[in-house]
Design an enzyme around this catalytic site. Structure first.
Site, mmCIF file in Angstrom:
data_model
loop_
_atom_site.group_PDB
_atom_site.id
_atom_site.type_symbol
_atom_site.label_atom_id
_atom_site.label_comp_id
_atom_site.label_asym_id
_atom_site.label_seq_id
_atom_site.Cartn_x
_atom_site.Cartn_y
_atom_site.Cartn_z
ATOM 1 N N ARG A 23 32.337 -12.973 -23.275
ATOM 2 C CA ARG A 23 31.382 -11.945 -23.691
ATOM 3 C C ARG A 23 30.095 -12.108 -22.912
ATOM 4 O O ARG A 23 29.591 -13.213 -22.757
ATOM 5 C CB ARG A 23 31.061 -12.102 -25.166
ATOM 6 C CG ARG A 23 32.157 -11.612 -26.011
ATOM 7 C CD ARG A 23 31.662 -11.419 -27.415
ATOM 8 N NE ARG A 23 32.792 -11.496 -28.303
ATOM 9 C CZ ARG A 23 32.681 -11.600 -29.608
ATOM 10 N NH1 ARG A 23 31.496 -11.656 -30.151
ATOM 11 N NH2 ARG A 23 33.744 -11.659 -30.339
ATOM 12 N N ARG B 235 24.213 -9.694 -28.741
ATOM 13 C CA ARG B 235 23.007 -9.838 -29.558
ATOM 14 C C ARG B 235 21.962 -10.779 -29.003
ATOM 15 O O ARG B 235 20.847 -10.824 -29.489
ATOM 16 C CB ARG B 235 23.411 -10.297 -30.967
ATOM 17 C CG ARG B 235 24.096 -9.202 -31.750
ATOM 18 C CD ARG B 235 24.771 -9.720 -32.991
ATOM 19 N NE ARG B 235 25.918 -10.537 -32.629
ATOM 20 C CZ ARG B 235 26.825 -10.983 -33.496
ATOM 21 N NH1 ARG B 235 26.697 -10.720 -34.769
ATOM 22 N NH2 ARG B 235 27.847 -11.698 -33.085
ATOM 23 N N ARG C 256 21.676 -1.579 -30.944
ATOM 24 C CA ARG C 256 22.449 -1.867 -32.171
ATOM 25 C C ARG C 256 21.680 -1.495 -33.441
ATOM 26 O O ARG C 256 22.303 -1.254 -34.480
ATOM 27 C CB ARG C 256 22.848 -3.345 -32.214
ATOM 28 C CG ARG C 256 24.137 -3.662 -31.526
ATOM 29 C CD ARG C 256 25.376 -3.133 -32.274
ATOM 30 N NE ARG C 256 25.836 -4.057 -33.276
ATOM 31 C CZ ARG C 256 25.877 -3.827 -34.568
ATOM 32 N NH1 ARG C 256 25.463 -2.660 -35.044
ATOM 33 N NH2 ARG C 256 26.334 -4.719 -35.412
ATOM 34 N N ASP D 166 36.012 -3.783 -27.550
ATOM 35 C CA ASP D 166 36.421 -4.922 -28.367
ATOM 36 C C ASP D 166 37.935 -5.001 -28.353
ATOM 37 O O ASP D 166 38.611 -3.971 -28.244
ATOM 38 C CB ASP D 166 35.917 -4.793 -29.815
ATOM 39 C CG ASP D 166 36.077 -6.115 -30.560
ATOM 40 O OD1 ASP D 166 35.168 -6.953 -30.475
ATOM 41 O OD2 ASP D 166 37.132 -6.326 -31.183
ATOM 42 N N TYR E 230 44.707 -10.808 -36.482
ATOM 43 C CA TYR E 230 43.772 -9.916 -37.195
ATOM 44 C C TYR E 230 44.536 -8.842 -37.966
ATOM 45 O O TYR E 230 44.186 -8.489 -39.089
ATOM 46 C CB TYR E 230 42.780 -9.260 -36.229
ATOM 47 C CG TYR E 230 41.710 -10.213 -35.751
ATOM 48 C CD1 TYR E 230 40.656 -10.584 -36.591
ATOM 49 C CD2 TYR E 230 41.744 -10.760 -34.481
ATOM 50 C CE1 TYR E 230 39.677 -11.470 -36.159
ATOM 51 C CE2 TYR E 230 40.772 -11.643 -34.043
ATOM 52 C CZ TYR E 230 39.750 -11.998 -34.892
ATOM 53 O OH TYR E 230 38.789 -12.873 -34.472
HETATM 54 O O1 CP3 Z 1 30.095 -7.492 -22.870
HETATM 55 C C1 CP3 Z 1 31.058 -8.085 -23.341
HETATM 56 O O2 CP3 Z 1 31.065 -9.285 -23.481
HETATM 57 C C2 CP3 Z 1 32.320 -7.317 -23.679
HETATM 58 C C3 CP3 Z 1 32.485 -6.997 -25.045
HETATM 59 C C4 CP3 Z 1 33.385 -7.782 -25.994
HETATM 60 C C5 CP3 Z 1 33.224 -7.646 -27.403
HETATM 61 N N1 CP3 Z 1 34.262 -8.287 -28.005
HETATM 62 C C6 CP3 Z 1 32.167 -6.855 -28.086
HETATM 63 C C7 CP3 Z 1 31.718 -7.415 -29.397
HETATM 64 C C8 CP3 Z 1 34.492 -8.610 -25.773
HETATM 65 C C9 CP3 Z 1 35.060 -9.127 -24.470
HETATM 66 C C10 CP3 Z 1 35.047 -8.911 -27.065
HETATM 67 C C11 CP3 Z 1 36.273 -9.692 -27.253
HETATM 68 C C12 CP3 Z 1 36.643 -10.135 -28.614
HETATM 69 N N2 CP3 Z 1 36.458 -9.502 -29.808
HETATM 70 C C13 CP3 Z 1 37.377 -11.315 -28.869
HETATM 71 C C14 CP3 Z 1 37.909 -12.243 -27.797
HETATM 72 C C15 CP3 Z 1 36.842 -13.094 -27.205
HETATM 73 C C16 CP3 Z 1 36.300 -14.137 -28.113
HETATM 74 O O3 CP3 Z 1 35.067 -14.147 -28.274
HETATM 75 O O4 CP3 Z 1 37.066 -14.961 -28.610
HETATM 76 C C17 CP3 Z 1 37.565 -11.415 -30.255
HETATM 77 C C18 CP3 Z 1 38.252 -12.538 -30.996
HETATM 78 C C19 CP3 Z 1 36.991 -10.253 -30.844
HETATM 79 C C20 CP3 Z 1 37.004 -9.849 -32.273
HETATM 80 C C21 CP3 Z 1 35.613 -9.771 -32.783
HETATM 81 N N3 CP3 Z 1 34.698 -8.797 -32.430
HETATM 82 C C22 CP3 Z 1 34.977 -10.646 -33.700
HETATM 83 C C23 CP3 Z 1 35.612 -11.857 -34.332
HETATM 84 C C24 CP3 Z 1 33.670 -10.151 -33.903
HETATM 85 C C25 CP3 Z 1 32.633 -10.636 -34.858
HETATM 86 C C26 CP3 Z 1 32.014 -11.883 -34.360
HETATM 87 C C27 CP3 Z 1 30.519 -11.892 -34.458
HETATM 88 O O5 CP3 Z 1 29.963 -12.622 -33.649
HETATM 89 O O6 CP3 Z 1 29.955 -11.196 -35.316
HETATM 90 C C28 CP3 Z 1 33.516 -9.027 -33.053
HETATM 91 C C29 CP3 Z 1 32.276 -8.223 -32.925
HETATM 92 C C30 CP3 Z 1 31.770 -8.038 -31.534
HETATM 93 N N4 CP3 Z 1 32.498 -7.515 -30.502
HETATM 94 C C31 CP3 Z 1 30.434 -8.290 -31.061
HETATM 95 C C32 CP3 Z 1 30.407 -7.884 -29.715
HETATM 96 C C33 CP3 Z 1 29.219 -7.893 -28.796
HETATM 97 C C34 CP3 Z 1 29.263 -8.842 -31.868
HETATM 98 C C35 CP3 Z 1 28.889 -7.977 -32.992
HETATM 99 C C36 CP3 Z 1 27.819 -6.934 -32.857
HETATM 100 O O7 CP3 Z 1 27.197 -6.632 -31.830
HETATM 101 O O8 CP3 Z 1 27.585 -6.361 -33.918
#
Ligand code: CP3
Length: 322
Positions: A2, A6, A15, A51, A128
């Protein structure tokens, strides 16, 4: 890993006005967020903002990102009939916004900064879908895998089909490399990974490589399955920080490139400690061709942006790219 998120004030500002799903549904916004880190940090590639759970929605999965909880799926997969109901659509129909965001970003990026497209890995996405959210021990997921092998196989087939089509759509839209995030694959024994996941991953990897695009596979806590991840045919294997990168590479083999592996929490450490550990990783790989410096997992909220900038500049200064 990622890249957007945030830890950046620019992202938090967007956001405040839009949910994660809203950003992903609006190509201009998703493109803007994808480009934010590229403008601030001297990284060599961009990753499209989306995502791993997003393409499940058009399959019929009721997904929500609940505040403070992470992803929640309101209609989890529990039986064969649930899998049979899953739809696999053409990506232009299923995820038009992500494909459009890829087209926009590809136009905006400098030629020497490729855009990485991505999808979730099979075990992670299945977990999931079955658990209905995040999980510690994956009890329901493994219960279904061991107890209802037919249901598991059909789920893997549907996900393989969806993922291959989704990744093809991303490449056609302009993605120049693909990363598969099987973040929680390390929860499986090598025996189970080999039996229940690997054959399906091989199909996905091969179908993307048919388009001439390199594939990165990544998971965490994967030391025991690094050789299996490499045997998927992927060009690059990503490793987390729980392994010494030279030992990880030895398990992966010299015919693959390796991506990793700074602990994302090190970005909260004093500069001299960050520098010491970045140098340690670069010394371990000894400037071998095929090392992609990266974090060992996603960047965390509250990470100081200046430290991310510092690491990118440091890696370029002291590695041979110069
Ligand atoms: O710019 C980038 O990095 C690309 C965007 C990206 C997101 N999710 C956006 C996101 C990528 C590559 C992912 C992958 C993802 N999503 C994974 C695999 C990578 C990893 O980190 O293990 C997984 C397991 C997910 C599922 C997921 N999405 C979870 C468990 C969460 C919540 C975690 C949290 O930190 O709250 C998300 C939300 C998410 N997806 C966020 C982002 C930037 C953070 C939440 C937000 O902005 O509100």
């Amino acid at each position: 890993m990622r890249q957007a998120g945030r830890y950046m004030a620019e992202y938090r500002a967007i956001r405040q006005k839009h949910s994660l799903l809203e950003i992903c549904a609006q190509p201009e916004l998703a493109a803007q967020v994808t480009l934010q880190p590229i403008e601030r940090i001297d990284v060599d590639a961009a990753i499209i903002f989306a995502d791993i759970l997003l393409p499940l929605v058009p399959m019929g999965i009721d997904l929500e990102f609940a505040v403070g909880e992470g992803p929640v799926i309101h209609n989890p997969i529990r039986a064969l009939a649930d899998v049979e109901r899953l739809r696999v659509l053409d990506p232009e129909e299923a995820v038009p916004a992500t494909l459009q965001a890829i087209r926009i970003v590809s136009q905006e990026l400098p030629e020497d900064v490729p855009l990485i497209g991505f999808a979730g890995g099979l075990f992670t996405v299945a977990s999931y879908m079955i658990e209905g959210g995040s999980s510690r021990n994956y009890v329901r997921t493994k219960q279904l895998m061991y107890g209802e092998p037919e249901t598991w196989s059909l789920l893997m087939e549907r996900l393989t089909d969806m993922t291959s089509r989704y990744l093809h759509g991303q490449v056609r839209a302009g993605a120049r490399a693909i990363q598969i995030f099987d973040s929680w694959a390390g929860a499986l024994s090598p025996r189970d990974y080999r039996a229940y996941v690997l054959p399906h991953l091989r199909h996905i990897v091969a179908s993307v490589q048919d388009l001439g695009v390199p594939v990165i596979v990544f998971g965490t806590s994967t030391f025991g399955i690094l050789d299996l991840l490499a045997s998927s045919g992927a060009d690059v294997v990503g490793v987390d920080w729980r392994v010494d990168i030279d030992q990880g590479w030895a398990r992966i083999g010299n015919d693959h490139a390796v991506q990793g592996n700074l602990d994302p929490v090190l970005l909260f450490a004093p500069r001299d400690e960050i520098e010491r550990q970045v140098r340690a990783i670069l010394n371990q790989v000894a400037n071998r061709d095929g090392h992609i410096f990266n974090l060992g997992h996603g960047i965390l909220p509250h990470t100081p942006v200046e430290n991310v900038q510092f690491v990118a500049e440091l890696v370029h200064r002291i590695s041979e790219r110069g």
